[in-house]
Design a protein around this motif. Structure first.
Motif, PDB file in Angstrom:
ATOM      1  N   PRO A  36      61.797  51.055  53.143  1.00 37.28           N
ATOM      2  CA  PRO A  36      62.272  49.992  52.226  1.00 37.28           C
ATOM      3  C   PRO A  36      61.424  49.999  50.956  1.00 37.28           C
ATOM      4  N   TRP A  37      61.903  50.729  49.958  1.00 40.52           N
ATOM      5  CA  TRP A  37      61.120  50.931  48.734  1.00 40.52           C
ATOM      6  C   TRP A  37      60.873  49.640  47.973  1.00 40.52           C
ATOM      7  N   LEU A  38      61.781  48.719  48.033  1.00 38.70           N
ATOM      8  CA  LEU A  38      61.614  47.458  47.328  1.00 38.70           C
ATOM      9  C   LEU A  38      60.419  46.676  47.893  1.00 38.70           C
ATOM     10  N   ALA A  39      60.263  46.664  49.208  1.00 44.58           N
ATOM     11  CA  ALA A  39      59.140  45.961  49.835  1.00 44.58           C
ATOM     12  C   ALA A  39      57.820  46.640  49.499  1.00 44.58           C
ATOM     13  N   VAL A  40      57.815  47.968  49.444  1.00 48.97           N
ATOM     14  CA  VAL A  40      56.594  48.713  49.107  1.00 48.97           C
ATOM     15  C   VAL A  40      56.192  48.428  47.669  1.00 48.97           C
ATOM     16  N   ILE A  41      57.144  48.424  46.774  1.00 50.28           N
ATOM     17  CA  ILE A  41      56.851  48.160  45.357  1.00 50.28           C
ATOM     18  C   ILE A  41      56.315  46.744  45.178  1.00 50.28           C
ATOM     19  N   LEU A  42      56.925  45.773  45.846  1.00 49.92           N
ATOM     20  CA  LEU A  42      56.452  44.388  45.759  1.00 49.92           C
ATOM     21  C   LEU A  42      55.043  44.240  46.331  1.00 49.92           C
ATOM     22  N   ALA A  43      54.736  44.929  47.416  1.00 46.90           N
ATOM     23  CA  ALA A  43      53.396  44.861  48.008  1.00 46.90           C
ATOM     24  C   ALA A  43      52.362  45.456  47.065  1.00 46.90           C
ATOM     25  N   VAL A  44      52.696  46.560  46.410  1.00 47.00           N
ATOM     26  CA  VAL A  44      51.762  47.194  45.469  1.00 47.00           C
ATOM     27  C   VAL A  44      51.540  46.285  44.269  1.00 47.00           C
ATOM     28  N   LEU A  45      52.609  45.673  43.757  1.00 49.71           N
ATOM     29  CA  LEU A  45      52.467  44.771  42.616  1.00 49.71           C
ATOM     30  C   LEU A  45      51.637  43.543  42.986  1.00 49.71           C
ATOM     31  N   LEU A  46      51.844  43.022  44.163  1.00 54.16           N
ATOM     32  CA  LEU A  46      51.075  41.871  44.633  1.00 54.16           C
ATOM     33  C   LEU A  46      49.598  42.210  44.768  1.00 54.16           C
ATOM     34  N   GLY A  51      44.102  41.873  42.585  1.00 54.98           N
ATOM     35  CA  GLY A  51      42.905  42.561  42.094  1.00 54.98           C
ATOM     36  C   GLY A  51      42.567  42.140  40.669  1.00 54.98           C
ATOM     37  N   TYR A  52      43.561  42.004  39.819  1.00 50.09           N
ATOM     38  CA  TYR A  52      43.336  41.577  38.443  1.00 50.09           C
ATOM     39  C   TYR A  52      42.788  40.152  38.386  1.00 50.09           C
ATOM     40  N   LEU A  53      43.318  39.278  39.230  1.00 49.64           N
ATOM     41  CA  LEU A  53      42.846  37.894  39.288  1.00 49.64           C
ATOM     42  C   LEU A  53      41.388  37.826  39.734  1.00 49.64           C
ATOM     43  N   ILE A  54      41.027  38.622  40.697  1.00 49.29           N
ATOM     44  CA  ILE A  54      39.637  38.665  41.160  1.00 49.29           C
ATOM     45  C   ILE A  54      38.731  39.198  40.054  1.00 49.29           C
ATOM     46  N   TYR A  55      39.209  40.175  39.321  1.00 53.87           N
ATOM     47  CA  TYR A  55      38.433  40.736  38.207  1.00 53.87           C
ATOM     48  C   TYR A  55      38.178  39.671  37.135  1.00 53.87           C
ATOM     49  N   LEU A  56      39.188  38.861  36.818  1.00 52.87           N
ATOM     50  CA  LEU A  56      39.025  37.811  35.807  1.00 52.87           C
ATOM     51  C   LEU A  56      38.035  36.752  36.265  1.00 52.87           C
ATOM     52  N   VAL A  57      38.133  36.343  37.517  1.00 56.49           N
ATOM     53  CA  VAL A  57      37.239  35.313  38.034  1.00 56.49           C
ATOM     54  C   VAL A  57      35.818  35.844  38.097  1.00 56.49           C
ATOM     55  N   LYS A  58      35.654  37.062  38.533  1.00 55.23           N
ATOM     56  CA  LYS A  58      34.326  37.647  38.644  1.00 55.23           C
ATOM     57  C   LYS A  58      33.718  37.831  37.259  1.00 55.23           C
ATOM     58  N   GLY A  59      34.507  38.184  36.308  1.00 55.95           N
ATOM     59  CA  GLY A  59      34.019  38.374  34.944  1.00 55.95           C
ATOM     60  C   GLY A  59      33.571  37.068  34.310  1.00 55.95           C
ATOM     61  N   SER A  60      34.267  35.993  34.565  1.00 55.65           N
ATOM     62  CA  SER A  60      33.872  34.717  33.972  1.00 55.65           C
ATOM     63  C   SER A  60      32.643  34.153  34.659  1.00 55.65           C
ATOM     64  N   ALA A  61      32.411  34.470  35.904  1.00 52.68           N
ATOM     65  CA  ALA A  61      31.229  33.984  36.612  1.00 52.68           C
ATOM     66  C   ALA A  61      29.992  34.766  36.209  1.00 52.68           C
ATOM     67  N   GLU A  62      30.146  36.010  35.787  1.00 58.12           N
ATOM     68  CA  GLU A  62      28.994  36.826  35.442  1.00 58.12           C
ATOM     69  C   GLU A  62      28.465  36.537  34.037  1.00 58.12           C
ATOM     70  N   ARG A  63      29.243  35.857  33.207  1.00 62.97           N
ATOM     71  CA  ARG A  63      28.757  35.545  31.867  1.00 62.97           C
ATOM     72  C   ARG A  63      27.654  34.506  31.957  1.00 62.97           C
ATOM     73  N   LYS A  64      26.639  34.680  31.190  1.00 63.87           N
ATOM     74  CA  LYS A  64      25.505  33.766  31.198  1.00 63.87           C
ATOM     75  C   LYS A  64      25.839  32.544  30.346  1.00 63.87           C
ATOM     76  N   PRO A  65      25.214  31.404  30.657  1.00 67.29           N
ATOM     77  CA  PRO A  65      25.450  30.217  29.829  1.00 67.29           C
ATOM     78  C   PRO A  65      25.007  30.417  28.381  1.00 67.29           C
ATOM     79  N   ALA A  66      24.031  31.256  28.138  1.00 68.23           N
ATOM     80  CA  ALA A  66      23.589  31.526  26.769  1.00 68.23           C
ATOM     81  C   ALA A  66      24.703  32.225  25.983  1.00 68.23           C
ATOM     82  N   ASP A  67      25.443  33.116  26.649  1.00 67.31           N
ATOM     83  CA  ASP A  67      26.553  33.789  25.995  1.00 67.31           C
ATOM     84  C   ASP A  67      27.637  32.792  25.611  1.00 67.31           C
TER      85      ASP A  67
END
Length: 189
Positions: A36-46, A51-67
């Motif tokens: 079922p290619w549609l299910a595979v494509i949806l799983a990959v997109l999800l 992963g992108y959401l985790i990258y954004l959250v991790k990036g905002s937490a790593e910034r220092k308050p001085a920055d």
């Protein structure tokens, strides 16, 4: 001739040739690869979105308050701990100088004390049993003999109490201990 629909299994089955069954095996094998290619494509997109959401959250937490402070324009170096908060309400100042007059009614002392009768029995042994049950609750009772028009009665009495509130308190304690039928009355004499 009548057909037997119940016993269909008695009919002879046609024998299958190995040549005819080989084609069905190929068909089943090709159906097993149907993904079922549609299910595979949806799983990959999800997974990519997560992963992108985790990258954004991790990036905002790593910034220092001085920055963060450098990127924003700071108006002046004010220490927020040195500033006193401004009160929104003034009722605290108004209530400090208020005095409230409360009229408390003086309870009238009753000259007659209260007694509580918890039982009245024909036999003295029954009255003594109730007296013992009351003693287990930490209260002291008396068995009084009274001669009446109906004969001799043995009454189990608690008290005297100076207020009805004290008598009610003991009555509720006896009710919780399953000593029922207690009545409070004035002591006459």
């Amino acid at each position: 001739m009548a057909k037997d629909y119940v016993r269909r299994s008695n009919r002879p089955r046609p024998k299958r040739n190995s040549r005819t069954t080989g084609g069905s095996k190929r068909k089943a094998a090709s159906q097993g690869l149907n993904i079922p290619w549609l299910a595979v494509i949806l799983a990959v997109l999800l997974a990519a979105g997560l992963g992108y959401l985790i990258y954004l959250v991790k990036g905002s937490a790593e910034r220092k308050p001085a920055d963060i402070n450098q990127t924003q324009a700071a108006p002046a170096a004010i220490d927020p701990l040195e500033q006193k908060p401004v009160e929104k309400w003034r009722y605290i100042e108004q209530l400090e100088n208020k005095e409230i007059q409360v009229d408390v009614p003086v309870a009238e002392e009753n000259s007659q004390p209260y007694l509580m009768q918890c039982g009245s029995f024909r036999s003295q042994s029954q009255a003594e049993q109730l007296k013992a049950r009351i003693a287990f609750q930490g209260m002291e009772s008396q068995v009084r003999r009274s001669d009446g028009s109906n004969g001799i009665w043995y009454r189990v009495i608690l008290g005297p109490y100076q207020s009805k509130r004290q008598a009610e308190k003991d009555k509720h304690q006896l009710l919780r201990a399953n000593v029922n039928h207690c009545a409070i009355w004035f002591w006459e004499g």
